[in-house]
Design a protein around this motif. Structure first.
Motif, PDB file in Angstrom:
ATOM      1  N   SER A 161       0.861  -1.177   0.000  1.00 53.12           N
ATOM      2  CA  SER A 161       0.000   0.000   0.000  1.00 53.12           C
ATOM      3  C   SER A 161       0.899   1.229   0.000  1.00 53.12           C
ATOM      4  O   SER A 161       1.863   1.300   0.763  1.00 53.12           O
ATOM      5  CB  SER A 161      -0.916   0.018   1.223  1.00 53.12           C
ATOM      6  N   LEU A 205      -5.845   5.158   4.660  1.00 56.25           N
ATOM      7  CA  LEU A 205      -6.780   4.085   4.974  1.00 56.25           C
ATOM      8  C   LEU A 205      -7.681   4.498   6.135  1.00 56.25           C
ATOM      9  O   LEU A 205      -7.234   5.114   7.116  1.00 56.25           O
ATOM     10  CB  LEU A 205      -6.042   2.791   5.334  1.00 56.25           C
ATOM     11  N   LEU A 228      -6.581  -0.389  10.664  1.00 53.06           N
ATOM     12  CA  LEU A 228      -6.713   0.058   9.286  1.00 53.06           C
ATOM     13  C   LEU A 228      -7.374  -0.975   8.391  1.00 53.06           C
ATOM     14  O   LEU A 228      -7.658  -0.701   7.226  1.00 53.06           O
ATOM     15  CB  LEU A 228      -5.330   0.404   8.703  1.00 53.06           C
ATOM     16  N   THR A 249      -1.824  -2.307  13.350  1.00 50.53           N
ATOM     17  CA  THR A 249      -1.670  -2.053  11.918  1.00 50.53           C
ATOM     18  C   THR A 249      -0.915  -0.739  11.738  1.00 50.53           C
ATOM     19  O   THR A 249      -1.120   0.205  12.498  1.00 50.53           O
ATOM     20  CB  THR A 249      -3.030  -1.947  11.197  1.00 50.53           C
ATOM     21  N   ARG A 250      -0.073  -0.701  10.735  1.00 47.77           N
ATOM     22  CA  ARG A 250       0.690   0.517  10.457  1.00 47.77           C
ATOM     23  C   ARG A 250       1.204   0.482   9.026  1.00 47.77           C
ATOM     24  O   ARG A 250       1.193  -0.559   8.368  1.00 47.77           O
ATOM     25  CB  ARG A 250       1.872   0.663  11.420  1.00 47.77           C
ATOM     26  N   MET A 251       1.655   1.646   8.554  1.00 48.73           N
ATOM     27  CA  MET A 251       2.219   1.755   7.214  1.00 48.73           C
ATOM     28  C   MET A 251       3.741   1.768   7.292  1.00 48.73           C
ATOM     29  O   MET A 251       4.312   2.456   8.143  1.00 48.73           O
ATOM     30  CB  MET A 251       1.731   3.025   6.522  1.00 48.73           C
ATOM     31  N   TYR A 277       4.535  -1.020   2.532  1.00 49.69           N
ATOM     32  CA  TYR A 277       3.687  -2.080   3.058  1.00 49.69           C
ATOM     33  C   TYR A 277       2.649  -1.541   4.032  1.00 49.69           C
ATOM     34  O   TYR A 277       2.906  -0.578   4.782  1.00 49.69           O
ATOM     35  CB  TYR A 277       4.515  -3.111   3.842  1.00 49.69           C
ATOM     36  N   LEU A 278       1.496  -2.173   4.029  1.00 49.02           N
ATOM     37  CA  LEU A 278       0.579  -2.131   5.152  1.00 49.02           C
ATOM     38  C   LEU A 278       0.935  -3.344   6.008  1.00 49.02           C
ATOM     39  O   LEU A 278       0.862  -4.483   5.542  1.00 49.02           O
ATOM     40  CB  LEU A 278      -0.865  -2.210   4.660  1.00 49.02           C
ATOM     41  N   THR A 318     -10.422  -3.231   3.308  1.00 45.96           N
ATOM     42  CA  THR A 318      -9.900  -1.889   3.590  1.00 45.96           C
ATOM     43  C   THR A 318     -10.768  -0.855   2.905  1.00 45.96           C
ATOM     44  O   THR A 318     -11.361  -1.108   1.852  1.00 45.96           O
ATOM     45  CB  THR A 318      -8.449  -1.719   3.082  1.00 45.96           C
ATOM     46  N   ARG A 340      -0.444  -0.619  -6.044  1.00 45.01           N
ATOM     47  CA  ARG A 340      -0.491  -0.354  -4.603  1.00 45.01           C
ATOM     48  C   ARG A 340      -0.861   1.097  -4.301  1.00 45.01           C
ATOM     49  O   ARG A 340      -1.213   1.414  -3.165  1.00 45.01           O
ATOM     50  CB  ARG A 340       0.866  -0.700  -3.982  1.00 45.01           C
ATOM     51  N   PRO A 378      -4.842  -1.509  -1.587  1.00 45.67           N
ATOM     52  CA  PRO A 378      -3.882  -2.451  -1.012  1.00 45.67           C
ATOM     53  C   PRO A 378      -3.927  -3.778  -1.770  1.00 45.67           C
ATOM     54  O   PRO A 378      -5.001  -4.327  -2.024  1.00 45.67           O
ATOM     55  CB  PRO A 378      -4.367  -2.611   0.429  1.00 45.67           C
TER      56      PRO A 378
END
Length: 896
Positions: A71, A76, A83, A100-102, A108-109, A127, A165, A169
């Motif tokens: 992603s 999001l 997320l 959850t994090r970026m 990446y998610l 998502t 992406r 996602p």
């Protein structure tokens, strides 16, 4: 202490996964359900956005408590503190999400779970997101144009190679194939297109906004980079239910899509027969876009193009435009089978799909236009182009290791001349030595290393398996120069380097030795081919008397050829007495080989120049174009020295008979030559005649241009000649001519005409106008982003603009890299184009300083191009210092 150390290792292990640019192999997607709603109007912040949601159903193949999914540049929506939402496709519940994090760097998610996903079970990840419909020409982006004075906005896509992406996602790797169910909400009055045919269209209201909802049939299992979406105001040109061409409404109604439509069915028919497999989809859509970085993109079922590559108008477009449309359509349609139906596991083997599509594009276009003799043009368009790059110590093999191609910029970098042009050349060589008797699907043979070619009687035709032969050409960079001594018959090979003193750092398991197919003729009579299996070989290629030997007939092999002095002299005598006794492709080969052998110090540069003497009697396109391409290097090296005047005088002497030939056969320029390549050579005749001062040429072009300026609504210049005439008139004129060309650019009705005018504007000798033109590339309202780097390169091709273009790049590199860095070719072409003429210590110092000062910004897909520019500049410096006097004396003697 032992327990603490063990725990530390455990906490570091997952981090390594999201720091890796490659996805782990524990999850595989099966199906996506994606809904997107692009807004074609600005919001309160002045932004264009799209909203959407996506569900991906994936299988767990190895237990894991971590989900990584690509992603990038998406906001999001948070639901339940996370997320994403994860559910199981079974009675057993999915493990709970702990975080959850970026991960911005690796895009990446990252989803950490409290428990493990179970191998063999399927799960669904949901998502919701908001993205910007930016004008960056990547992912889901916006394109704009004016029609009838009204500004129109298009939502379109470029997912290749790593931009899906940016849209939703996804598992954004080519091997991660899945079925895509796409639904699009779009403004009433617009048309939505995707890979599949539309199966439902519904007008409704969502959140108080009137929209149309279009649902598409599920796609075939395919890679995420092949997904395509377009929303625009348009109507189709329809040949049948299966084949549609889309474009701006006016372009459709003006008939600019008719040629592409007529061509597509014939080319699809050719490939169905070639692959022995029917077209795999329910429809074939092709669409021309106002803003598009690449020439075209092979999205499965919805191919996207630059307008200049799909449109054709017989009243405005040249035969070169027509050929380009044919070959590009053939290239993209070839991918519908090889590339889309059969897909690479990873990007390190890009050459297989792009080299193959480039090679067969000439076959498909030749089938559709059999009178053009397109198969010969692959020599100039690809083989010679590949030689130029592959003769550098900084070249690379066709195939790379997977671990060496991981980051997005590395992926973009391998979509280069080596993958496309060398790949096509090597596959053409493979096709030739397999012969028509036993030829089958070429790439299949590449993948079957054990394949041994036999004829219908069971006779072995090759010295070893196809894989053993081709490994030498695929796994090591470069190519050989094959040398024959016709006195002794000794045949030998060695790695050809344009600068023989350059150091090759890349090791080769084959020690830069190739298995070389050598087909040859003696004094015009074709002989039995031989194989060069080692560095030296004693052959029967001996001559007596005036016999001459010629190797690499029709240039089917990917190698250069050198001869002993006696054989060179006999070949030159043959060319000067009766050049038509030598096949036309080999006349082009002799010139190109000789010039490059001269640059590599393998023959005297005067011998290379002697290969151009016969051109005074030559009217064929291939030899002339080969010579002009090579003499262009001399112009670049010497156009600011005393050598240049004598060189121009010699060129004027050689081109004058060709100029008069075309004046005569066209009845004083009132007709067009019949042959496809004859039309090309007519352009060469006028271009070189005008640039070297042949009597009457500049007056001719100036008169045509003046007539157009007096009656802008009636252009008297034939489409084939417009590029040359526009450039000649703008170069000879001043601000009046330049301003007129700029005005005509603003009102051009077809992209190919706009391209000709953009190129001509760079021909002016007025440095003030060139500086103004450079600043226009920073303003997308004046020069579209897709065209900006081309304009800068064209200005650099003008001796008056060379330093201006380089200074402009150095001052604006951060902006250029940020705005145009997405293009696979744009940045590499920019660097190589602007530095082509560099040949002094000062210019080398500037290049090195540029590399050092911009290390923090980066060079992306231009990294290799920058290293090659440094290598070429060093080689140019040495070559000029060593050869300038000999070249000056030769031109002075021959120009008289």
């Amino acid at each position: 202490a032992v327990q603490l150390r063990f725990k530390a290792v455990q906490t570091q292990t997952p981090a390594a996964l999201w720091e890796n640019y490659r996805l782990p192999d524990n999850l595989l997607p099966d199906v996506y359900y994606v809904t997107l709603w692009p807004r074609l109007q600005q919001d309160d912040r002045g932004l264009y956005i799209f909203t959407g949601n996506s569900s991906v159903v994936f299988r767990c193949v190895k237990e894991t408590d971590l989900i990584l999914i690509h992603s990038n540049k998406l906001n999001l929506t948070t639901a339940g503190g996370h997320l994403v939402r994860l559910t199981a496709i079974s009675d057993a519940p999915a493990p709970a999400i702990s975080s959850t994090r970026m991960e911005v760097t690796t895009q990446y998610l990252v989803i950490q779970l409290n428990g493990k996903l179970k191998a063999g079970r399927s799960y669904e990840l949901f998502t919701e997101f908001i993205g910007e419909l930016a004008d960056d020409l990547a992912g889901f982006y916006r394109s704009e144009y004016f029609e009838d004075g009204v500004r129109k906005v298009v939502a379109t896509s470029q997912m290749h190679p790593t931009h899906a992406r940016k849209t939703f996602p996804c598992f954004d790797e080519p091997a991660m194939k899945a079925v895509f169910h796409i639904t699009v909400l779009h403004e009433r009055g617009t048309v939505a297109l995707s890979n599949g045919i539309e199966i439902e269209t519904l007008n409704t209201t969502v959140d108080g906004t009137a929209v149309t909802i279009t649902r598409f049939e599920p796609t075939q299992r395919m890679s995420s980079y092949l997904l395509a979406l377009v929303i625009m105001f348009t109507v189709p040109t329809v040949f049948a239910v299966q084949i549609r061409i889309w474009a701006r409404r006016k372009a459709v109604t003006d008939g600019h899509c008719a040629y592409a439509l007529n061509l597509t069915g014939r080319i699809l028919q050719f490939f169905e027969d070639y692959y022995k497999f029917p077209y795999p989809l329910s429809k074939s859509d092709q669409i021309a876009l106002p803003d598009f970085y690449f020439g075209a993109m092979e999205n499965w079922g919805l191919v996207t193009y630059r307008e200049t590559n799909l449109f054709y108008d017989p009243l405005i477009s040249s035969n070169a435009n027509k050929e380009k449309t044919a070959t590009i359509i053939a290239h993209e349609l070839a991918h519908m089978w090889f590339g889309n139906l059969v897909t690479l596991k990873w990007w390190n083997e890009v050459w297989l799909i792009e080299g193959f599509a480039t090679y067969v594009s000439f076959l498909g276009a030749d089938y559709a236009e059999p009178t053009w003799n397109l198969k010969d043009l692959i020599i100039l368009d690809n083989l010679h182009k590949a030689f130029a790059v592959d003769a550098l110590a900084s070249s690379r093999p066709l195939s790379s290791k997977e671990e060496d191609i991981t980051r997005p910029e590395q992926i973009s970098e391998v979509f280069d001349t080596i993958s496309y042009s060398k790949g096509a050349s090597v596959l053409r060589m493979l096709s030739d030595f397999l012969t028509e008797v036993i030829k089958c699907y070429h790439v299949k043979l590449m993948l079957c290393g054990h394949f041994q070619a036999v004829d219908t009687n069971g006779t072995v035709l090759l010295p070893m398996t196809v894989g053993e032969i081709m490994d030498r050409w695929v796994l090591q960079m470069g190519f050989p120069v094959v040398t024959i001594n016709t006195v002794t018959g000794q045949l030998s090979q060695k790695h050809f380097l344009l600068d023989p003193e350059s150091l090759v750092d890349a090791p080769s398991q084959f020690d830069y030795e190739w298995i070389v197919p050598v087909n040859w003729m003696k004094s015009g009579v074709e002989q039995t081919p031989v194989w060069l299996l080692e560095r030296t070989f004693h052959s029967e290629m001996k001559t007596v008397g005036e016999d001459w030997v010629l190797l690499n007939l029709n240039l089917t092999g990917h190698y250069r050829v050198n001869y002993n002095v006696e054989n060179w002299e006999r070949i030159l005598n043959q060319l000067n007495s009766n050049h038509q006794a030598v096949p036309v492709i080999n006349r082009a080969q002799i010139v190109d080989d000789a010039f490059n052998l001269g640059r590599a110090k393998l023959i005297p540069v005067s011998l290379a120049l002697n290969t151009t003497k016969f051109l005074a009697k030559e009217t064929a396109y291939l030899p002339w174009q080969s010579a002009l391409n090579n003499l262009d290097y001399f112009c670049l090296m010497f156009d600011q020295t005393l050598v240049y005047e004598s060189m121009q005088a010699y060129l004027r002497k050689q081109i004058t008979p060709l100029f008069e030939h075309f004046r005569n056969i066209t009845t004083d320029w009132t007709e067009v030559p019949d042959g496809h390549t004859d039309q090309y050579n007519q352009v060469n005749a006028i271009r070189v005649a005008c640039s070297t001062g042949v009597d009457g040429c500049q007056n001719l072009t100036a008169e045509w241009f003046t007539q157009w300026m007096q009656h802008p609504e009636q252009n008297p210049i034939h489409p084939n000649l417009r590029s040359t005439v526009y450039c000649s008139a703008v170069a000879a004129g001043g601000a009046k001519e330049w301003d007129f060309a700029w005005e005509m650019l603003q009102t051009a009705s077809i992209a190919s005409e706009a391209d000709k005018l953009m190129s001509a504007l760079a021909c002016t000798k007025d440095t003030g106008l060139l500086e103004r033109y450079l600043t226009f590339t920073l303003d997308p309202m004046k020069i579209r982003k897709q065209d900006a780097t081309s304009v800068i390169v064209q200005i650099a091709g003008n001796v008056e603009g060379r330093s201006l273009a380089w200074n402009f790049i150095t001052l604006n590199w951060r902006y250029i890299f940020t705005e145009y860095g997405v293009g696979s070719f744009s940045l590499s072409k920019l660097i190589s184009g602007v530095t082509r003429a560099f040949s002094t210590q000062c210019q080398l110092d500037q290049l090195l300083q540029f590399k050092e000062q911009n290390a923090d910004v980066g060079f992306g897909s231009a990294s290799s191009a920058l290293d090659q520019a440094i290598e070429k500049t060093r080689a140019n410096m040495k070559w000029v210092s060593e050869n300038q006097r000999e070249i000056r004396d030769w031109f002075r003697a021959e120009a008289a």
